[in-house]
Scaffold this motif. Structure first.
Motif, PDB file in Angstrom:
ATOM      1  N   CYS A 348     163.156  29.214  46.701  1.00 19.94           N
ATOM      2  CA  CYS A 348     163.808  27.976  46.212  1.00 19.94           C
ATOM      3  C   CYS A 348     162.975  27.313  45.119  1.00 19.94           C
ATOM      4  CB  CYS A 348     163.979  26.992  47.374  1.00 19.94           C
ATOM      5  SG  CYS A 348     165.256  27.469  48.534  1.00 19.94           S
ATOM      6  N   VAL A 349     161.651  27.508  45.165  1.00 13.69           N
ATOM      7  CA  VAL A 349     160.780  26.827  44.182  1.00 13.69           C
ATOM      8  C   VAL A 349     160.114  27.827  43.246  1.00 13.69           C
ATOM      9  CG1 VAL A 349     160.349  24.772  45.578  1.00 13.69           C
ATOM     10  CG2 VAL A 349     158.920  26.809  45.911  1.00 13.69           C
ATOM     11  N   ALA A 350     160.718  29.018  43.143  1.00 15.27           N
ATOM     12  CA  ALA A 350     160.171  30.028  42.214  1.00 15.27           C
ATOM     13  C   ALA A 350     160.864  29.878  40.863  1.00 15.27           C
ATOM     14  CB  ALA A 350     160.402  31.426  42.768  1.00 15.27           C
ATOM     15  N   ARG A 351     160.165  30.323  39.816  1.00 15.81           N
ATOM     16  CA  ARG A 351     160.770  30.310  38.483  1.00 15.81           C
ATOM     17  C   ARG A 351     161.809  31.435  38.428  1.00 15.81           C
ATOM     18  NH1 ARG A 351     156.361  31.324  36.087  1.00 15.81           N
ATOM     19  NH2 ARG A 351     155.606  29.179  35.847  1.00 15.81           N
ATOM     20  N   GLY A 352     162.995  31.163  37.881  1.00 13.98           N
ATOM     21  CA  GLY A 352     163.995  32.215  37.742  1.00 13.98           C
ATOM     22  C   GLY A 352     164.973  32.243  38.917  1.00 13.98           C
ATOM     23  N   THR A 353     165.731  33.324  38.971  1.00 15.72           N
ATOM     24  CA  THR A 353     166.793  33.447  39.984  1.00 15.72           C
ATOM     25  C   THR A 353     166.511  34.624  40.911  1.00 15.72           C
ATOM     26  OG1 THR A 353     168.402  32.511  38.455  1.00 15.72           O
ATOM     27  CG2 THR A 353     169.280  33.782  40.307  1.00 15.72           C
ATOM     28  N   GLY A 354     166.548  34.335  42.204  1.00 16.21           N
ATOM     29  CA  GLY A 354     166.329  35.376  43.220  1.00 16.21           C
ATOM     30  C   GLY A 354     167.656  35.779  43.832  1.00 16.21           C
ATOM     31  N   LEU A 355     167.663  36.994  44.433  1.00 17.81           N
ATOM     32  CA  LEU A 355     168.890  37.492  45.069  1.00 17.81           C
ATOM     33  C   LEU A 355     168.514  38.200  46.363  1.00 17.81           C
ATOM     34  CD1 LEU A 355     171.889  38.905  43.258  1.00 17.81           C
ATOM     35  CD2 LEU A 355     170.963  40.310  45.065  1.00 17.81           C
ATOM     36  N   ILE A 356     169.138  37.769  47.449  1.00 17.05           N
ATOM     37  CA  ILE A 356     168.829  38.370  48.768  1.00 17.05           C
ATOM     38  C   ILE A 356     170.127  38.860  49.390  1.00 17.05           C
ATOM     39  CG2 ILE A 356     167.966  37.979  51.105  1.00 17.05           C
ATOM     40  CD1 ILE A 356     166.054  35.910  50.049  1.00 17.05           C
ATOM     41  N   THR A 357     170.149  40.115  49.800  1.00 10.55           N
ATOM     42  CA  THR A 357     171.286  40.674  50.532  1.00 10.55           C
ATOM     43  C   THR A 357     170.865  40.913  51.980  1.00 10.55           C
ATOM     44  OG1 THR A 357     172.010  41.785  48.518  1.00 10.55           O
ATOM     45  CG2 THR A 357     172.972  42.553  50.594  1.00 10.55           C
ATOM     46  N   VAL A 380     176.016  31.313  48.336  1.00  9.04           N
ATOM     47  CA  VAL A 380     176.154  32.445  49.254  1.00  9.04           C
ATOM     48  C   VAL A 380     177.565  32.992  49.157  1.00  9.04           C
ATOM     49  CG1 VAL A 380     176.204  33.135  51.699  1.00  9.04           C
ATOM     50  CG2 VAL A 380     174.424  31.590  50.877  1.00  9.04           C
ATOM     51  N   SER A 381     177.653  34.288  49.013  1.00 11.36           N
ATOM     52  CA  SER A 381     178.961  34.935  49.071  1.00 11.36           C
ATOM     53  C   SER A 381     178.823  36.141  49.983  1.00 11.36           C
ATOM     54  CB  SER A 381     179.380  35.378  47.658  1.00 11.36           C
ATOM     55  OG  SER A 381     180.462  36.263  47.759  1.00 11.36           O
ATOM     56  N   ASP A 382     179.509  36.018  51.141  1.00  5.64           N
ATOM     57  CA  ASP A 382     179.444  37.072  52.160  1.00  5.64           C
ATOM     58  C   ASP A 382     177.978  37.285  52.573  1.00  5.64           C
ATOM     59  OD1 ASP A 382     180.433  38.880  53.931  1.00  5.64           O
ATOM     60  OD2 ASP A 382     180.390  40.556  52.523  1.00  5.64           O
ATOM     61  N   ARG A 383     177.406  38.422  52.263  1.00  7.15           N
ATOM     62  CA  ARG A 383     176.043  38.682  52.745  1.00  7.15           C
ATOM     63  C   ARG A 383     175.004  38.577  51.639  1.00  7.15           C
ATOM     64  NH1 ARG A 383     175.481  42.856  57.553  1.00  7.15           N
ATOM     65  NH2 ARG A 383     177.366  42.481  58.763  1.00  7.15           N
ATOM     66  N   VAL A 384     175.399  37.931  50.504  1.00 10.55           N
ATOM     67  CA  VAL A 384     174.482  37.838  49.373  1.00 10.55           C
ATOM     68  C   VAL A 384     174.182  36.370  49.061  1.00 10.55           C
ATOM     69  CG1 VAL A 384     174.124  38.404  46.948  1.00 10.55           C
ATOM     70  CG2 VAL A 384     175.397  39.988  48.418  1.00 10.55           C
ATOM     71  N   ALA A 385     172.895  36.059  48.953  1.00 11.68           N
ATOM     72  CA  ALA A 385     172.488  34.701  48.559  1.00 11.68           C
ATOM     73  C   ALA A 385     171.832  34.777  47.185  1.00 11.68           C
ATOM     74  CB  ALA A 385     171.504  34.125  49.563  1.00 11.68           C
ATOM     75  N   VAL A 386     172.269  33.900  46.266  1.00  9.38           N
ATOM     76  CA  VAL A 386     171.650  33.797  44.939  1.00  9.38           C
ATOM     77  C   VAL A 386     170.873  32.485  44.916  1.00  9.38           C
ATOM     78  CG1 VAL A 386     172.055  33.687  42.450  1.00  9.38           C
ATOM     79  CG2 VAL A 386     173.543  35.103  43.916  1.00  9.38           C
ATOM     80  N   ILE A 387     169.585  32.580  44.639  1.00 12.95           N
ATOM     81  CA  ILE A 387     168.713  31.398  44.701  1.00 12.95           C
ATOM     82  C   ILE A 387     168.218  31.063  43.293  1.00 12.95           C
ATOM     83  CG2 ILE A 387     166.660  30.388  45.777  1.00 12.95           C
ATOM     84  CD1 ILE A 387     167.679  33.679  47.146  1.00 12.95           C
ATOM     85  N   ARG A 388     168.674  29.914  42.748  1.00  8.43           N
ATOM     86  CA  ARG A 388     168.186  29.489  41.429  1.00  8.43           C
ATOM     87  C   ARG A 388     166.991  28.563  41.654  1.00  8.43           C
ATOM     88  NH1 ARG A 388     170.877  26.297  38.271  1.00  8.43           N
ATOM     89  NH2 ARG A 388     172.630  25.858  39.677  1.00  8.43           N
ATOM     90  N   GLY A 389     165.826  29.017  41.234  1.00  6.16           N
ATOM     91  CA  GLY A 389     164.623  28.240  41.492  1.00  6.16           C
ATOM     92  C   GLY A 389     164.673  26.864  40.838  1.00  6.16           C
ATOM     93  N   VAL A 390     164.140  25.861  41.531  1.00  6.06           N
ATOM     94  CA  VAL A 390     164.081  24.494  40.993  1.00  6.06           C
ATOM     95  C   VAL A 390     162.615  24.085  40.846  1.00  6.06           C
ATOM     96  CG1 VAL A 390     166.294  23.785  41.974  1.00  6.06           C
ATOM     97  CG2 VAL A 390     164.207  23.514  43.335  1.00  6.06           C
ATOM     98  N   ASP A 391     162.390  23.017  40.070  1.00  5.17           N
ATOM     99  CA  ASP A 391     161.008  22.548  39.889  1.00  5.17           C
ATOM    100  C   ASP A 391     160.372  22.206  41.230  1.00  5.17           C
ATOM    101  OD1 ASP A 391     160.985  20.841  36.664  1.00  5.17           O
ATOM    102  OD2 ASP A 391     160.565  22.891  37.331  1.00  5.17           O
ATOM    103  N   ALA A 392     161.136  21.429  42.017  1.00  5.21           N
ATOM    104  CA  ALA A 392     160.587  21.023  43.326  1.00  5.21           C
ATOM    105  C   ALA A 392     161.739  20.650  44.252  1.00  5.21           C
ATOM    106  CB  ALA A 392     159.659  19.821  43.157  1.00  5.21           C
ATOM    107  N   LEU A 393     161.528  20.783  45.526  1.00  4.25           N
ATOM    108  CA  LEU A 393     162.481  20.296  46.538  1.00  4.25           C
ATOM    109  C   LEU A 393     162.087  18.871  46.879  1.00  4.25           C
ATOM    110  CD1 LEU A 393     162.549  23.392  48.965  1.00  4.25           C
ATOM    111  CD2 LEU A 393     164.236  22.818  47.204  1.00  4.25           C
ATOM    112  N   TRP A 394     163.030  18.101  47.437  1.00  2.18           N
ATOM    113  CA  TRP A 394     162.683  16.775  47.951  1.00  2.18           C
ATOM    114  C   TRP A 394     162.897  16.726  49.470  1.00  2.18           C
ATOM    115  CZ3 TRP A 394     166.823  16.949  44.212  1.00  2.18           C
ATOM    116  CH2 TRP A 394     168.105  16.979  44.769  1.00  2.18           C
TER     117      TRP A 394
END
Ligand code: EPZ
Length: 450
Positions: A348-357, A380-394
């Protein structure tokens, strides 16, 4: 002490159902939160942490103690609520248990019962492996469907098909399963899926069967090897554990053993992900680095500097993590499904976009709505999550709904700006010993309020 499953999205209501210590449902219209973990995030974790014994190894090993009359000593036995429930199951079958420092002593002398009460079966998934052990020891077993974290349907068809092939007569009525077999007969069992639990059930049933049992397409997880090592310490003849083909030569009786449980590879992964997500530097000790090679490879791809010792891993996180390539959960030695939620939070806090199946369980993205409340950008779509990294979570108020999803919320809280309140921390107690204490020792501002 109540067990309150959360319903995400209903902030002031924990749940319309709750369960008391007897596992009975207690209906609630409005429940004040009973327990919560409060984290003030943003501190990079520093220091070292010792890993406890593996939940997913010790549970089948404790089930296996019913196979041999006498006193077993199970060392490096973690203090987890799932272990306490397993002790209750052992006692319901006539065994006695006593904690002796880091060991659990199990006296399985005398008559073994063959009925496990539903309220205990419902409390954890691994109760299902008592089926093979009790059937092998007594010739009969009566259980209800097992419980455990809700990760989608968790059928036991592979378990039942295998036990039927070994000669068990299986009856199902009123929500209970009854299995009978004077003595099981070894045979070749091919598992349609390398199910961890089904592999364990066949091993526990086969060690006292007549003749030889061969399991093909067996699970290869390290916990399977630990169970085989314990059974062989009791006089069983199990070979090939850790490969897809396990051979079990049935014997007439087994004797008790003293055995040290392997370290918990998912607990190790949890602390390493927390260190990575907070930009810290942590050494994890009393673990087996090769048990989490797939995880270490991903963390390294995310920019972490990782050094492995014989029983340690040292991780130094970069200033900012980078999203690595696509991750797919797979049976061992692939990326473990139990690490999926942990990696989801870390990305969630990484630079770029992650993808987990998620290829193992149907519904294992439960922490996503809660992470989104903390500012995560996950679709999330079915069994795939796309994570767009953000600067920080709150920080935010969030609810744990399963063990590893709860750990993901802890990781998110540790790296978030501000205060995070996590409800239903009882889920964490299923699989982590002294989680808050260990994280606080690494510099985290984390505390549980009862
Ligand atoms: C064990 O669960 C672990 N639990 C899980 O860890 C772990 O996620 C899982 O193995 C996979 O590694 C324990 O060891 C107590 P499976 P288990 O049988 O045995 C399907 C944690 O957080 N399946 O390998 O239940 C099943 O629905 C827990 O520590 C059938 O279809 O896992 C799932 O989709 C969560 N029919 C897949 O196989 C069956 O008869 C994997 O299940 C059995 C399983």
């Amino acid at each position: 002490m109540f067990f309150l499953p959360a319903i995400a999205g209903e902030r002031n209501r924990i749940s319309k159902n709750a369960y008391n210590d007897n596992g009975e449902t207690v209906h609630y219209q409005e429940v004040r939160r009973l327990e919560q973990i409060v984290i003030n995030g943003g501190t990079p974790l520093q220091g070292s942490v010792r890993i406890h014994g593996a939940k997913n190894a010790v549970l089948p090993i404790l089930a296996a103690t019913v196979l041999a009359d006498g006193v077993h000593t199970v060392k490096n036995c973690p203090r987890l609520s799932d272990v306490s429930i397993t002790e209750e199951i052992l006692k319901s079958l006539g065994a006695k248990t006593v904690r002796r420092e880091d060991a659990l002593v199990v006296d399985a002398t005398g008559e073994t019962g063959s009925f496990i009460p539903e309220k205990l079966m419902r409390k954890l998934r691994s109760s299902v492996v008592f089926m093979g052990a009790v059937l092998a020891k007594t010739g009969r077993v009566k259980i209800s469907a097992p419980g455990g974290c809700e990760l989608g349907p968790r059928p036991i068809d592979l378990h039942l098909k295998a036990l039927s092939l070994l000669g068990a007569e299986i009856y199902e009525e009123h929500g209970y399963l009854e299995l009978y077999a004077k003595r099981l007969t070894g045979c070749h069992i091919h598992l349609d899926f390398p199910s961890v639990g089904a592999t364990e059930n066949v091993m526990l049933a086969g060690v006292l069967a007549e003749g030889e049992t061969v399991i093909t397409n067996a699970a290869r997880e390290p916990e399977i090897c630990d169970l085989a090592n314990f059974l062989n310490a009791c006089g069983a003849r199990v070979s090939g554990a850790g490969t897809s083909s396990i051979r079990i030569e049935g014997v007439r009786t087994l004797h008790p053993a003293s055995y040290t449980v392997m370290p918990d590879r998912i607990a190790a992964t949890t602390y390493l992900c927390a260190a990575a997500a907070t930009g810290g530097e942590v050494t994890v000790t009393h673990m087996e680095p090769e048990h989490i090679s797939a995880v270490l490879s991903v963390l390294s791809d995310c920019g972490c500097d990782i050094t492995c010792g014989k029983n340690t891993v040292h991780l130094k996180a970069p200033e900012k993590l980078s999203a690595c390539g696509a991750i797919r959960t797979m049976p061992y030695p692939g990326f473990p499904t139990d690490a999926q939620s942990l990696m989801l939070a870390t990305l969630c806090v990484a630079r770029g976009t992650g993808l987990i199946t998620e290829t193992i369980f149907e519904s294992r993205f439960k922490p996503v709505p809660e992470l989104s409340r903390m500012g995560a950008k996950i679709s999330v779509s079915d069994r795939v999550a796309v994570i767009r990294g953000v600067d920080a979570l709150w920080g935010a108020e969030v609810c744990a709904e399963d063990l590893r999803g709860g750990a993901a919320l802890v990781i998110a809280g540790l790296c978030a700006r501000g205060k995070t309140v996590i409800h239903n921390p009882c889920f964490l107690d299923r699989g982590y010993e002294a989680l808050e204490e260990n994280l606080a020792a690494l510099g985290a501002d984390i505390k549980r309020y009862r």
